[in-house]
Design a protein around this motif. Structure first.
Motif, PDB file in Angstrom:
ATOM      1  N   ASP A 158       0.864  -1.178   0.000  1.00  0.00           N
ATOM      2  CA  ASP A 158       0.000   0.000   0.000  1.00  0.00           C
ATOM      3  C   ASP A 158       0.901   1.228   0.000  1.00  0.00           C
ATOM      4  O   ASP A 158       1.702   1.418   0.921  1.00  0.00           O
ATOM      5  CB  ASP A 158      -0.902   0.024   1.236  1.00  0.00           C
ATOM      6  CG  ASP A 158      -2.002  -1.022   1.164  1.00  0.00           C
ATOM      7  OD1 ASP A 158      -2.412  -1.366   0.040  1.00  0.00           O
ATOM      8  OD2 ASP A 158      -2.453  -1.485   2.222  1.00  0.00           O
ATOM      9  N   ILE A 159       0.771   2.062  -1.029  1.00  0.00           N
ATOM     10  CA  ILE A 159       1.648   3.221  -1.205  1.00  0.00           C
ATOM     11  C   ILE A 159       0.804   4.483  -1.238  1.00  0.00           C
ATOM     12  O   ILE A 159      -0.201   4.556  -1.963  1.00  0.00           O
ATOM     13  CB  ILE A 159       2.455   3.093  -2.508  1.00  0.00           C
ATOM     14  CG1 ILE A 159       3.344   1.845  -2.452  1.00  0.00           C
ATOM     15  CG2 ILE A 159       3.295   4.346  -2.757  1.00  0.00           C
ATOM     16  CD1 ILE A 159       3.989   1.500  -3.786  1.00  0.00           C
ATOM     17  N   HIS A 160       1.185   5.468  -0.438  1.00  0.00           N
ATOM     18  CA  HIS A 160       0.509   6.770  -0.449  1.00  0.00           C
ATOM     19  C   HIS A 160       1.493   7.814  -0.973  1.00  0.00           C
ATOM     20  O   HIS A 160       2.576   7.999  -0.410  1.00  0.00           O
ATOM     21  CB  HIS A 160       0.033   7.169   0.949  1.00  0.00           C
ATOM     22  CG  HIS A 160      -0.692   8.485   0.963  1.00  0.00           C
ATOM     23  ND1 HIS A 160      -2.050   8.593   0.767  1.00  0.00           N
ATOM     24  CD2 HIS A 160      -0.229   9.749   1.109  1.00  0.00           C
ATOM     25  CE1 HIS A 160      -2.405   9.861   0.816  1.00  0.00           C
ATOM     26  NE2 HIS A 160      -1.315  10.592   1.013  1.00  0.00           N
ATOM     27  N   LEU A 161       1.131   8.471  -2.051  1.00  0.00           N
ATOM     28  CA  LEU A 161       1.971   9.520  -2.621  1.00  0.00           C
ATOM     29  C   LEU A 161       1.726  10.826  -1.882  1.00  0.00           C
ATOM     30  O   LEU A 161       0.572  11.236  -1.700  1.00  0.00           O
ATOM     31  CB  LEU A 161       1.676   9.693  -4.110  1.00  0.00           C
ATOM     32  CG  LEU A 161       2.024   8.502  -5.022  1.00  0.00           C
ATOM     33  CD1 LEU A 161       1.618   8.803  -6.455  1.00  0.00           C
ATOM     34  CD2 LEU A 161       3.511   8.173  -4.943  1.00  0.00           C
ATOM     35  N   ASP A 162       2.785  11.501  -1.477  1.00  0.00           N
ATOM     36  CA  ASP A 162       2.634  12.797  -0.817  1.00  0.00           C
ATOM     37  C   ASP A 162       2.061  13.845  -1.759  1.00  0.00           C
ATOM     38  O   ASP A 162       1.448  14.821  -1.310  1.00  0.00           O
ATOM     39  CB  ASP A 162       3.993  13.273  -0.289  1.00  0.00           C
ATOM     40  CG  ASP A 162       4.523  12.377   0.820  1.00  0.00           C
ATOM     41  OD1 ASP A 162       3.698  11.767   1.532  1.00  0.00           O
ATOM     42  OD2 ASP A 162       5.759  12.270   0.961  1.00  0.00           O
ATOM     43  N   TYR A 163       2.277  13.644  -3.055  1.00  0.00           N
ATOM     44  CA  TYR A 163       1.763  14.548  -4.094  1.00  0.00           C
ATOM     45  C   TYR A 163       1.336  13.667  -5.265  1.00  0.00           C
ATOM     46  O   TYR A 163       2.008  12.675  -5.572  1.00  0.00           O
ATOM     47  CB  TYR A 163       2.860  15.529  -4.528  1.00  0.00           C
ATOM     48  CG  TYR A 163       2.440  16.485  -5.616  1.00  0.00           C
ATOM     49  CD1 TYR A 163       1.775  17.669  -5.309  1.00  0.00           C
ATOM     50  CD2 TYR A 163       2.701  16.201  -6.960  1.00  0.00           C
ATOM     51  CE1 TYR A 163       1.386  18.550  -6.311  1.00  0.00           C
ATOM     52  CE2 TYR A 163       2.309  17.081  -7.967  1.00  0.00           C
ATOM     53  CZ  TYR A 163       1.649  18.252  -7.638  1.00  0.00           C
ATOM     54  OH  TYR A 163       1.248  19.120  -8.621  1.00  0.00           O
ATOM     55  N   PRO A 164       0.232  13.993  -5.931  1.00  0.00           N
ATOM     56  CA  PRO A 164      -0.229  13.148  -7.042  1.00  0.00           C
ATOM     57  C   PRO A 164       0.642  13.294  -8.290  1.00  0.00           C
ATOM     58  O   PRO A 164       0.229  13.841  -9.319  1.00  0.00           O
ATOM     59  CB  PRO A 164      -1.665  13.622  -7.282  1.00  0.00           C
ATOM     60  CG  PRO A 164      -1.672  15.053  -6.836  1.00  0.00           C
ATOM     61  CD  PRO A 164      -0.724  15.099  -5.654  1.00  0.00           C
ATOM     62  N   SER A 165       1.856  12.807  -8.198  1.00  0.00           N
ATOM     63  CA  SER A 165       2.830  12.902  -9.284  1.00  0.00           C
ATOM     64  C   SER A 165       2.467  11.936 -10.406  1.00  0.00           C
ATOM     65  O   SER A 165       2.284  10.738 -10.169  1.00  0.00           O
ATOM     66  CB  SER A 165       4.228  12.578  -8.749  1.00  0.00           C
ATOM     67  OG  SER A 165       5.109  12.228  -9.793  1.00  0.00           O
ATOM     68  N   VAL A 166       2.399  12.459 -11.626  1.00  0.00           N
ATOM     69  CA  VAL A 166       2.095  11.612 -12.783  1.00  0.00           C
ATOM     70  C   VAL A 166       3.201  10.583 -12.980  1.00  0.00           C
ATOM     71  O   VAL A 166       2.951   9.380 -13.106  1.00  0.00           O
ATOM     72  CB  VAL A 166       1.928  12.470 -14.058  1.00  0.00           C
ATOM     73  CG1 VAL A 166       1.694  11.569 -15.275  1.00  0.00           C
ATOM     74  CG2 VAL A 166       0.783  13.452 -13.899  1.00  0.00           C
ATOM     75  N   GLY A 167       4.445  11.042 -12.992  1.00  0.00           N
ATOM     76  CA  GLY A 167       5.557  10.146 -13.245  1.00  0.00           C
ATOM     77  C   GLY A 167       5.688   9.073 -12.183  1.00  0.00           C
ATOM     78  O   GLY A 167       5.924   7.897 -12.494  1.00  0.00           O
ATOM     79  N   ALA A 168       5.561   9.448 -10.912  1.00  0.00           N
ATOM     80  CA  ALA A 168       5.675   8.458  -9.842  1.00  0.00           C
ATOM     81  C   ALA A 168       4.545   7.443  -9.925  1.00  0.00           C
ATOM     82  O   ALA A 168       4.758   6.241  -9.735  1.00  0.00           O
ATOM     83  CB  ALA A 168       5.675   9.152  -8.485  1.00  0.00           C
ATOM     84  N   THR A 169       3.331   7.906 -10.210  1.00  0.00           N
ATOM     85  CA  THR A 169       2.194   6.992 -10.359  1.00  0.00           C
ATOM     86  C   THR A 169       2.484   5.968 -11.445  1.00  0.00           C
ATOM     87  O   THR A 169       2.301   4.761 -11.257  1.00  0.00           O
ATOM     88  CB  THR A 169       0.911   7.773 -10.689  1.00  0.00           C
ATOM     89  OG1 THR A 169       0.603   8.673  -9.615  1.00  0.00           O
ATOM     90  CG2 THR A 169      -0.269   6.834 -10.901  1.00  0.00           C
ATOM     91  N   GLU A 170       2.954   6.435 -12.600  1.00  0.00           N
ATOM     92  CA  GLU A 170       3.203   5.535 -13.729  1.00  0.00           C
ATOM     93  C   GLU A 170       4.378   4.600 -13.455  1.00  0.00           C
ATOM     94  O   GLU A 170       4.335   3.412 -13.804  1.00  0.00           O
ATOM     95  CB  GLU A 170       3.434   6.361 -14.995  1.00  0.00           C
ATOM     96  CG  GLU A 170       2.169   7.091 -15.438  1.00  0.00           C
ATOM     97  CD  GLU A 170       2.395   8.048 -16.586  1.00  0.00           C
ATOM     98  OE1 GLU A 170       1.460   8.229 -17.390  1.00  0.00           O
ATOM     99  OE2 GLU A 170       3.491   8.637 -16.680  1.00  0.00           O
ATOM    100  N   ASN A 171       5.418   5.097 -12.807  1.00  0.00           N
ATOM    101  CA  ASN A 171       6.585   4.265 -12.522  1.00  0.00           C
ATOM    102  C   ASN A 171       6.224   3.135 -11.561  1.00  0.00           C
ATOM    103  O   ASN A 171       6.644   1.984 -11.743  1.00  0.00           O
ATOM    104  CB  ASN A 171       7.711   5.119 -11.922  1.00  0.00           C
ATOM    105  CG  ASN A 171       9.081   4.708 -12.416  1.00  0.00           C
ATOM    106  OD1 ASN A 171       9.261   3.649 -13.003  1.00  0.00           O
ATOM    107  ND2 ASN A 171      10.059   5.562 -12.175  1.00  0.00           N
TER     108      ASN A 171
END
Length: 423
Positions: A158-171
């Motif tokens: 389970d991963i929570h992104l501190d910011y909705p980064s497009v690149g991080a989401t896709e990676n």
């Protein structure tokens, strides 16, 4: 050195077809590496832009075979043998960071340098690294300045992104496809390009749902196969052409677009009293010679107003009737085009935090010699030149070529007086 020579004043009229999306095809090209079958992957509607050319060079350096004809591309990854990404190519383009997730999934290890790209502000990859580490990757810097990541097999988390980064989401999506168990990405970015990546991966045999929402769920699989996929249309190119029509008081129809991807842009253009009509995969733009100023344009993650169209919108507002406010909430260094627009007679005041610009509309811009500082700033200067009096020279075209396949050709077909020269 190549330059655009623009003589402004021509009203744009006619039809223009929008090609495949830069920000969609690049992560999809990384995802192709996850195909562990012997058959080719076929991509259609692939834009022939510099960033795609660079990504193809990287795939070939890793052992892939790529045949590119027109807008169709056939890719074989059966002989991919390397997990080390060439430093020179990596530093030229930020999107190569997607290769981390894909190569971890395929090879269990990857070696990259930190990515390059446009100088539009601080874009750290720490969110990418934290997400990959949560999946079980061990990441360390090497003495040669590379990042080396490895794993025996990634495990869902389970991963929570501190910011909705497009690149991080896709990676994270790319890495999680082969991870054991289930991965959930919370506070995920919602951009349409992420939906396109999900659709491509699911065609290959992945099990992903939720793209386009703030939670994406990936069930790990052990094998993917080859597919044929058509890349979605480029909403940023579409928005640029819509704003080009507005900059010239034009009458332009865009074909092959998805209007729903541009809701925030369409809303602001209508606020500026520009007529927009949507019809299936077409958008018709009819603009007055001088649009009305808008109260405020705030860039936000999707579905908000895209930061990649902020500069182009500002170029239109420089000649609007009244004063507008533009607030940049995504990148802290994305007003570099302001200085170039001032050379052309714009009246723009930027606040001390470099996040807000007050644009006082003038009756006309005047042609000048200006330089593209990044991809979208370059497009904005072209739009400003189209509406300006006299001759405008836009330098540093290599930035524009990163994301626009044939910008001058499309504009010429619509009636613009623009030519590419070498000096």
């Amino acid at each position: 050195m190549e330059k655009y020579l623009i003589r402004g004043g021509n009203r744009l009229e006619g039809n223009v077809r929008i090609g495949g999306a830069k920000n969609s095809v690049l992560p999809i090209l990384a995802a192709v590496l996850l195909n562990n079958s012997s058959e080719e992957t076929i991509l259609t509607n692939v834009p022939r832009i510099n960033d795609v050319v660079k990504m193809v060079e990287i795939l070939v350096s890793l052992g892939a075979e790529v045949n590119w004809s027109g807008s169709d591309m056939a890719i074989s990854t059966k002989n991919v043998h390397s997990y080390m990404v060439d430093e020179k190519l990596m530093r030229e383009m930020r999107s190569t960071v997607f290769l981390m997730g894909a190569l971890l999934g395929r090879c269990g290890q990857v070696s990259i340098s930190r990515p390059g790209g446009c100088a539009i502000g601080n874009r750290p990859i720490e969110l990418h690294l934290k997400g990959l580490e949560a999946l079980g990757a061990q990441i360390r810097p090497t003495e040669q300045g590379y990042l080396f990541a490895s794993c025996s097999r990634l495990t869902g988390a389970d991963i929570h992104l501190d910011y909705p980064s497009v690149g991080a989401t896709e990676n994270i999506m790319l890495a999680a496809v082969y991870a054991r168990g289930v991965t959930t990405i919370n506070n995920a970015a919602k951009e349409p390009e992420i939906v396109d990546l999900q659709n491509f991966l699911n065609k290959m045999g992945a099990r992903i749902r939720g793209a386009g929402t703030d939670q994406i769920r990936i069930e790990g699989v052990t094998q993917l196969h080859s597919v044929e996929h058509r890349v979605m249309p480029d909403r940023i190119v579409a928005g640029t052409m819509m704003l080009a029509a507005a900059a010239t008081g034009g009458n332009v129809t865009l074909e092959g677009v998805i209007a729903g991807h541009l809701d925030a842009v369409i809303a602001k253009m209508r606020e500026a009293e520009i007529q927009i009509r949507e019809d299936n995969d077409r958008i018709h733009v009819l603009s007055p010679r001088r649009p009305k100023a808008v109260e405020v344009v705030r860039t936000l993650p999707y579905p908000g107003f895209p930061t990649d169209l902020q500069a182009q919108m500002m170029a239109v507002l420089t000649c609007a009737s009244g004063s507008s406010m533009v607030v940049e909430n995504v990148f802290e260094s994305r007003f570099k085009h302001v200085g170039e627009l001032l050379r052309m007679g714009a009246n723009i005041v930027v606040t001390s935090d470099n996040r807000t610009a007050i644009v006082h509309g003038v009756k006309k811009l005047t042609g000048a010699t200006v330089a593209a500082t990044d991809l979208r700033a370059g497009a904005a200067l072209v739009l400003a030149g189209l509406g300006a009096e006299g001759e405008t020279r836009v330098e540093e075209l290599q930035h524009i070529s990163r994301g626009y396949e044939n910008l001058d050709g499309d504009l010429i077909r619509l009636g613009a007086n623009i030519k590419r020269i070498v000096e």
